[in-house]
Design a protein around this motif. Structure first.
Motif, PDB file in Angstrom:
ATOM      1  N   LYS A  14      10.925  -3.290  26.944  1.00  0.00           N
ATOM      2  CA  LYS A  14       9.839  -2.512  26.237  1.00  0.00           C
ATOM      3  C   LYS A  14       9.659  -2.638  24.929  1.00  0.00           C
ATOM      4  O   LYS A  14      10.805  -2.947  23.979  1.00  0.00           O
ATOM      5  N   THR A  32       8.716  -2.008  20.525  1.00  0.00           N
ATOM      6  CA  THR A  32       9.033  -0.826  19.854  1.00  0.00           C
ATOM      7  C   THR A  32       8.217   0.285  19.870  1.00  0.00           C
ATOM      8  O   THR A  32       8.694   1.413  19.592  1.00  0.00           O
ATOM      9  N   GLY A  33       6.956   0.067  20.061  1.00  0.00           N
ATOM     10  CA  GLY A  33       6.066   0.976  19.765  1.00  0.00           C
ATOM     11  C   GLY A  33       5.710   1.909  21.083  1.00  0.00           C
ATOM     12  O   GLY A  33       4.874   2.799  21.156  1.00  0.00           O
ATOM     13  N   GLY A  34       6.647   1.745  22.014  1.00  0.00           N
ATOM     14  CA  GLY A  34       6.582   2.452  23.203  1.00  0.00           C
ATOM     15  C   GLY A  34       5.818   1.796  24.600  1.00  0.00           C
ATOM     16  O   GLY A  34       5.716   2.229  25.668  1.00  0.00           O
ATOM     17  N   SER A  35       5.309   0.471  24.536  1.00  0.00           N
ATOM     18  CA  SER A  35       4.693  -0.017  25.307  1.00  0.00           C
ATOM     19  C   SER A  35       5.408  -0.751  26.316  1.00  0.00           C
ATOM     20  O   SER A  35       6.678  -0.930  26.115  1.00  0.00           O
ATOM     21  N   SER A  36       5.029  -1.282  27.479  1.00  0.00           N
ATOM     22  CA  SER A  36       5.899  -1.930  28.259  1.00  0.00           C
ATOM     23  C   SER A  36       6.378  -3.675  27.777  1.00  0.00           C
ATOM     24  O   SER A  36       6.904  -4.242  28.302  1.00  0.00           O
ATOM     25  N   GLN A  89      13.058   1.312  14.438  1.00  0.00           N
ATOM     26  CA  GLN A  89      12.664   2.465  15.081  1.00  0.00           C
ATOM     27  C   GLN A  89      11.464   2.319  16.017  1.00  0.00           C
ATOM     28  O   GLN A  89      11.514   1.577  16.855  1.00  0.00           O
ATOM     29  N   ALA A  90      10.250   2.926  15.684  1.00  0.00           N
ATOM     30  CA  ALA A  90       9.148   3.016  16.683  1.00  0.00           C
ATOM     31  C   ALA A  90       8.118   2.330  16.029  1.00  0.00           C
ATOM     32  O   ALA A  90       7.126   2.222  16.518  1.00  0.00           O
ATOM     33  N   ALA A  91       8.431   1.574  14.768  1.00  0.00           N
ATOM     34  CA  ALA A  91       7.416   0.834  14.180  1.00  0.00           C
ATOM     35  C   ALA A  91       7.141  -0.515  15.071  1.00  0.00           C
ATOM     36  O   ALA A  91       7.799  -1.076  15.870  1.00  0.00           O
ATOM     37  N   SER A  92       5.755  -0.735  15.016  1.00  0.00           N
ATOM     38  CA  SER A  92       5.237  -1.665  16.187  1.00  0.00           C
ATOM     39  C   SER A  92       3.816  -2.337  15.422  1.00  0.00           C
ATOM     40  O   SER A  92       2.894  -1.522  14.886  1.00  0.00           O
ATOM     41  N   GLN A 140       0.527  -0.453  15.711  1.00  0.00           N
ATOM     42  CA  GLN A 140       0.155   0.519  14.702  1.00  0.00           C
ATOM     43  C   GLN A 140      -0.593   0.040  13.655  1.00  0.00           C
ATOM     44  O   GLN A 140      -1.065   0.709  12.565  1.00  0.00           O
ATOM     45  N   ARG A 153      16.810  -5.412  15.079  1.00  0.00           N
ATOM     46  CA  ARG A 153      15.542  -4.688  15.891  1.00  0.00           C
ATOM     47  C   ARG A 153      15.675  -3.129  15.771  1.00  0.00           C
ATOM     48  O   ARG A 153      14.713  -2.465  15.501  1.00  0.00           O
TER      49      ARG A 153
END
Length: 278
Positions: free
Chosen positions: A248, A250-254, A117-120, A123, A113
């Protein structure tokens, strides 16, 4: 018999001919899976292919839905019945393929995972386009794609155009049904809100389907599209819950909590509300 003989008409020398692989661009397609974990974790290939195939199905869905919109704009709704029936089958493919990802256990996913990184999936340009076409407009989300001008421009166009449902209501208006003026012309960048006047107009369609057969059939096809879209979202939420619990995203959401909120969004609200009024 243990071997099937080749028929004489089947060529074996394909030099200089268009082949199956050439036509489908398989060299590029099958070379598009590049795990980032080191050493490559076995299950990362599943994760990549799952999402790539989803994007291919969504691409076809966008292709079909745009065709449906074009037909509706020209008051030619009968071809839409076949198109939306196909969209329904595509949606079922998207729904069913979550079962493949559900074979990924939490411990397996956690081993790779971090490379995301921040890929989701949030996006995804195509998913955003799909939401906009279906009427779930949220202008701020287009900003996520500003770094890719072609994608940003495409989303901006969709944001400023009537959605599939908006075009359906405009079609009903042109057919003489009493669709309120503020549903025929409005700020298309805003999410759709339910209108009692639209419920009344749809009630007339459902009470006299023979008179309004095209509108009646199209309405039911739209109910299919929304129902399967919501089922797909629900299956997505349950798959995420099964694999990462309430971590949480990966894209920063809950994560799961954020996905659950999407289930409360009604795309074509009056098509359900009219059932209460019949």
């Amino acid at each position: 018999m243990t071997e099937r003989e080749l028929e004489p008409g089947i060529p074996l020398d394909l030099e200089g001919q268009l082949t199956y692989g050439d036509y489908l661009g398989l060299a590029k397609l099958l070379d598009a899976q590049h795990p980032l974990s080191k050493p490559p974790h076995h299950d990362e290939m599943l994760f990549i292919i799952q999402h790539q195939t989803s994007e291919l199905w969504i691409k076809l869905m966008l292709h079909e839905l745009q065709a449906a919109i074009d037909f509706i704009r020209n008051d030619d709704v009968e071809p839409c019945f076949k198109i939306l029936a196909r969209v329904k089958q595509i949606q079922q493919q998207l729904f069913n393929q979550w079962a493949v990802l559900e074979t990924l256990t939490p411990s397996e996913y956690l081993q790779f995972r971090g490379v995301l990184q921040a890929a989701s999936g949030f996006q995804s340009f195509q998913y955003r386009a799909l939401e906009f076409i279906l009427g779930n407009k949220h202008g701020k989300l287009a900003e996520m794609h500003r770094h890719e001008p072609a994608h940003f421009d495409a989303l901006t166009r969709l944001l400023n155009q009537p959605s599939l449902y908006d075009e359906f209501l405009r079609y009903l208006h042109r057919q003489g049904l009493p669709i309120p003026a503020d549903r025929v012309e409005r700020d298309w960048t805003q999410p759709y809100e339910s209108s009692p006047g639209v419920v009344r107009a749809l009630k007339g369609v459902y009470e006299d389907p023979n008179r309004y057969w095209g509108a009646y059939e199209l309405a039911e096809k739209l109910v299919d599209v929304e129902e399967l879209f919501q089922l797909w979202r629900f299956r997505h939420m349950k798959t995420v819950e099964r694999i990462i619990g309430h971590r949480k995203g990966t894209g920063g959401s809950s994560g799961v909590g954020f996905l659950k909120k999407a289930l409360d969004i009604a795309l074509f609200p009056e098509l359900i509300e009219v059932r209460t009024e019949l």
